[in-house]
Design a protein around this motif. Structure first.
Motif, short mmCIF file in Angstrom:
data_model
loop_
_atom_site.label_atom_id
_atom_site.label_comp_id
_atom_site.label_asym_id
_atom_site.label_seq_id
_atom_site.Cartn_x
_atom_site.Cartn_y
_atom_site.Cartn_z
N ASP A 105 0.82 -1.22 0.00
CA ASP A 105 0.00 0.00 0.00
C ASP A 105 0.85 1.27 0.00
O ASP A 105 0.65 2.18 0.79
CB ASP A 105 -0.97 0.02 1.18
CG ASP A 105 -1.98 -1.11 1.14
OD1 ASP A 105 -2.22 -1.63 0.03
OD2 ASP A 105 -2.51 -1.49 2.19
N LYS A 152 2.47 0.20 4.39
CA LYS A 152 2.16 -0.70 5.50
C LYS A 152 3.20 -1.82 5.55
O LYS A 152 3.64 -2.31 4.52
CB LYS A 152 0.80 -1.36 5.30
CG LYS A 152 -0.37 -0.54 5.68
CD LYS A 152 -1.62 -1.39 5.49
CE LYS A 152 -2.85 -0.70 5.98
NZ LYS A 152 -4.04 -1.54 5.75
N LYS A 190 3.69 -5.62 6.34
CA LYS A 190 2.94 -6.87 6.52
C LYS A 190 3.64 -7.71 7.58
O LYS A 190 4.75 -8.19 7.36
CB LYS A 190 2.87 -7.65 5.21
CG LYS A 190 1.81 -7.19 4.28
CD LYS A 190 1.73 -7.93 2.96
CE LYS A 190 2.15 -9.34 2.89
NZ LYS A 190 2.02 -9.95 1.57
N PRO A 196 0.53 -0.81 11.54
CA PRO A 196 1.43 -1.21 10.46
C PRO A 196 2.00 -0.07 9.61
O PRO A 196 2.90 -0.30 8.82
CB PRO A 196 0.54 -2.10 9.59
CG PRO A 196 -0.83 -1.52 9.76
CD PRO A 196 -0.87 -1.06 11.20
N TRP A 197 1.49 1.14 9.72
CA TRP A 197 1.93 2.21 8.81
C TRP A 197 3.33 2.70 9.17
O TRP A 197 3.70 2.80 10.33
CB TRP A 197 0.96 3.37 8.83
CG TRP A 197 -0.31 3.03 8.12
CD1 TRP A 197 -1.49 2.66 8.69
CD2 TRP A 197 -0.51 2.99 6.71
NE1 TRP A 197 -2.42 2.39 7.71
CE2 TRP A 197 -1.85 2.59 6.49
CE3 TRP A 197 0.30 3.23 5.61
CZ2 TRP A 197 -2.39 2.45 5.22
CZ3 TRP A 197 -0.24 3.10 4.34
CH2 TRP A 197 -1.56 2.71 4.17
N THR A 254 7.34 4.86 12.67
CA THR A 254 6.36 3.79 12.60
C THR A 254 5.79 3.56 13.99
O THR A 254 6.19 4.21 14.95
CB THR A 254 6.98 2.49 12.03
OG1 THR A 254 5.94 1.56 11.77
CG2 THR A 254 8.00 1.89 12.96
#
Length: 177
Positions: free
Chosen positions: A40, A58, A60, A67-68, A88
């Protein structure tokens, strides 16, 4: 408070150092070789090249509630070093630093070493990082560098290149008011 020890991985790319440097200095290219665990992607400005260029994406990872991540190219020393800084985690409180170091090798090849480091703000952040994040980061970054090598040497394994969200913005790109 220092974070988890820095994690380094490296590979040798059979391309000239200037070519590898130019590819890495365009942050829009990074999605191509990291999209197996960074998804993303969105650019944070129109110009994706050089100091100040940045992206948001993001991470994973199972169980990751926040997650950003944002990164911005903060330093570029031609043709040997590119430094990305970012944040983060919850409320973006974990500082991150990623460093690409390029050294010329035999026969016009280039050794690419990527080192990532985090600086968690709270003890809870540091504890959560200690639960296997280091090993995961090392594996994912090693795969990313193998994919980078594959892309630059023979154009295989190309992922998607990041674009800016929202479409055309410049008058010359047929944007209508």
């Amino acid at each position: 408070m220092p974070g988890v020890d820095p994690v380094s991985t490296s590979t040798v790319v059979s391309r000239p150092i200037e070519e590898v440097y130019e590819y890495l200095l365009d942050i829009a290219n990074h999605q191509e070789f990291t999209d197996h665990y960074l998804v993303d992607w969105h650019l944070t400005r129109e110009d994706s090249y050089g100091v100040g260029a940045g992206a948001r994406f993001k991470i994973k990872m199972r169980g990751n509630r926040f997650p950003w991540m944002d990164v911005t190219i903060a330093e570029a020393v031609r043709p040997h070093r590119i430094v990305e800084v970012g944040r983060t985690g919850k409320f973006n409180r974990i500082r991150t630093v990623g460093v690409y170091e390029l050294t010329p090798g035999p026969g016009g090849s280039t050794r690419v070493t990527f080192t990532s480091e985090t600086e968690p703000k709270l003890l809870t952040d540091k504890f959560l990082e200690s639960l296997g994040v280091r090993g995961m980061v090392k594996r994912k970054n090693a795969k990313a560098l193998r994919r980078l090598q594959s892309i630059l040497e023979d154009g295989r394994d190309r992922g998607q290149r990041t674009t800016i969200s929202g479409g055309a913005r410049k008058p010359a790109s047929n944007f209508r008011l």
